[in-house]
Design an enzyme around this catalytic site. Structure first.
Site, short mmCIF file in Angstrom:
data_model
loop_
_atom_site.label_atom_id
_atom_site.label_comp_id
_atom_site.label_asym_id
_atom_site.label_seq_id
_atom_site.Cartn_x
_atom_site.Cartn_y
_atom_site.Cartn_z
N GLY A 1 -5.36 -9.04 11.59
CA GLY A 1 -5.29 -8.15 10.43
C GLY A 1 -6.00 -8.69 9.22
N LEU B 1 1.83 2.83 2.81
CA LEU B 1 1.44 3.71 3.92
C LEU B 1 0.66 4.95 3.47
CD1 LEU B 1 4.52 3.27 6.26
CD2 LEU B 1 2.21 2.39 6.62
N ILE C 1 0.85 -1.19 0.00
CA ILE C 1 0.00 0.00 0.00
C ILE C 1 0.89 1.24 0.00
CG2 ILE C 1 -1.81 1.25 1.28
CD1 ILE C 1 -2.74 -1.53 0.25
N CYS D 1 7.64 -1.33 8.43
CA CYS D 1 6.93 -1.47 7.15
C CYS D 1 7.92 -1.86 6.06
CB CYS D 1 6.23 -0.17 6.76
SG CYS D 1 5.40 -0.35 5.16
C1 LIG Z 1 -3.22 -4.09 3.66
C2 LIG Z 1 -2.33 -4.04 4.86
C3 LIG Z 1 -1.94 -2.80 5.37
C4 LIG Z 1 -1.11 -2.74 6.51
N1 LIG Z 1 -0.77 -1.50 7.00
C5 LIG Z 1 -0.01 -1.44 8.14
C6 LIG Z 1 0.31 -0.18 8.72
O1 LIG Z 1 -0.12 0.89 8.29
N2 LIG Z 1 1.10 -0.18 9.83
C7 LIG Z 1 1.58 -1.34 10.39
O2 LIG Z 1 2.31 -1.29 11.39
N3 LIG Z 1 1.25 -2.54 9.88
C8 LIG Z 1 0.48 -2.63 8.77
N4 LIG Z 1 0.14 -3.85 8.25
C9 LIG Z 1 0.61 -5.09 8.93
C10 LIG Z 1 -0.47 -5.68 9.84
O3 LIG Z 1 -0.85 -4.77 10.85
C11 LIG Z 1 0.03 -7.00 10.48
O4 LIG Z 1 1.22 -6.74 11.21
C12 LIG Z 1 0.35 -8.07 9.46
O5 LIG Z 1 -0.55 -8.03 8.37
C13 LIG Z 1 0.32 -9.49 10.06
O6 LIG Z 1 -0.93 -9.81 10.63
P1 LIG Z 1 -2.11 -10.56 9.80
O7 LIG Z 1 -1.49 -11.78 9.18
O8 LIG Z 1 -3.16 -10.86 10.83
O9 LIG Z 1 -2.59 -9.61 8.76
C14 LIG Z 1 -0.67 -3.94 7.12
C15 LIG Z 1 -1.08 -5.18 6.60
C16 LIG Z 1 -1.90 -5.25 5.49
C17 LIG Z 1 -2.33 -6.61 4.98
#
Ligand SMILES: Cc1cc2nc3c(=O)[nH]c(=O)nc-3n(C[C@H](O)[C@H](O)[C@H](O)COP(=O)(O)O)c2cc1C
Length: 312
Positions: free
Chosen positions: A264, A72, A70, A129
């Site tokens: 997430g 950020l 994305i 990130c």
């Molecule tokens: C579309 C998307 C956007 C994300 N944006 C952020 C973000 O802005 N800041 C952040 O610290 N992590 C971000 N993450 C990471 C998630 O918060 C999380 O750490 C990661 O996806 C692992 O967890 P999950 O498998 O449950 O998604 C993002 C993940 C996804 C899929």
């Protein structure tokens, strides 16, 4: 049944938090989910100013997971405070603000601004990130970088400080230790794994940014292992995440060493997942006769031979 947990000075009604970037700014879900029923909401990462992020395609589905770059995208801290925080307050949401910077000064400035804003419960420092070049992960990949950002933010805020660690390092436990030494109240992990997908017909990368971050069930066993390693390395609470898609997955992270968890990618599959996560956790505690969920943290059952093998 007591589902409450303590993250530094912050008491959460339950250990289930929406993960940053996967739940917007929270307000978008207010008609579908009772925001106050969640342990907390980690909002989309914020810089000082607005950002457009990367051009599409920014998301690709992969086996048992998804790849995103994305970049950020976000509305910046001032618009967040003016446009989103009042509604989050009205909804009685516990708001964890995920902050991102390209320099230490930017993290410090964000922490100062958010410390004065009513309704912010904690700061999650995104130093992990994988899909922007500047800042962020540059700090999170080094011991000195992690220490420097966390201690600078620590000096300017009374809010709980939760650095979010990257799994894209050789020894995540040493980074956790650096964060703890610098005064973090807790750590959260993992952010996404640096990854890539190619369309073989066109031989083009599937993401405009070429590489992105992998999330979802595909990463869960690696994330669980990292939480387990960090639990042995630090005393501060751990907020665990990576591929949680049901209550059993959340419990696995807690048994490995997490005090709370974030969910997430599963939100994209089922935005109504939250009540089944809470009920599933309650049901497990009932079946195992455990009155407090906090008692589960770090209770993986190892024989003395396994313990020896692991520490050798
Ligand atoms: C579309 C998307 C956007 C994300 N944006 C952020 C973000 O802005 N800041 C952040 O610290 N992590 C971000 N993450 C990471 C998630 O918060 C999380 O750490 C990661 O996806 C692992 O967890 P999950 O498998 O449950 O998604 C993002 C993940 C996804 C899929």
């Amino acid at each position: 049944m007591d589902l409450s947990v303590l993250i530094g000075t912050l008491r959460l009604a339950n250990p289930l938090i929406a993960a940053s970037g996967c739940f917007g700014y929270g307000v978008e879900y207010a008609n579908a989910v009772d925001l106050a029923s969640l342990g907390g909401i980690a909002v989309k990462g914020l810089f000082l100013s607005e950002r457009e992020g990367h051009p599409p395609p920014r998301i690709v589905e992969t086996p048992s997971g998804m790849l995103n770059a994305i970049g950020l995208q976000g509305i910046g801290v001032h618009r967040f405070i003016a446009e989103k925080l009042p509604e989050l307050r009205r909804q009685r949401a516990v708001v964890v603000v995920n902050i991102c910077g390209t320099t230490i000064d930017e993290y410090v400035e964000l922490a100062r601004i958010l410390s004065d804003a009513a309704g912010v419960a904690a700061l999650e420092l995104n130093i992990s990130c994988p899909n922007i070049k500047e800042g962020g992960i540059t700090f999170g990949c080094s011991l000195t970088g992690t220490h420097a950002v966390v201690s600078a933010v620590r000096k300017v805020t009374r809010l709980p400080v939760i650095p979010k660690l990257t799994p894209n390092v050789t020894d995540v436990a040493s980074i956790a230790r650096a964060a703890e030494d610098a005064g973090a109240d807790a750590i959260s992990l993992v952010n996404t794994f640096l990854a890539m997908a190619i369309d073989v017909e066109t031989r083009r990368p599937r993401l405009s940014n070429i590489v992105g971050g992998l999330s979802g069930p595909a990463i869960r066993p690696i994330a669980v292992r990292m939480v387990y390693e960090c639990r042995k390395a630090v005393k501060i609470p751990i907020v665990g995440m990576g591929g949680i898609a049901c209550a059993t997955d959340a419990l696995e992270f807690m048994i490995a060493g997490a005090t709370a968890v974030q969910v997430g990618t599963a939100n994209f599959v089922d935005p109504f997942i939250w009540s089944s996560l809470v009920e599933g956790t309650r049901d497990y505690l009932r079946r195992h006769d455990i009155p407090r969920v906090a008692a589960l943290t770090g209770t993986v059952d190892l024989t003395s031979r396994e313990k020896q093998w692991i520490s050798s």
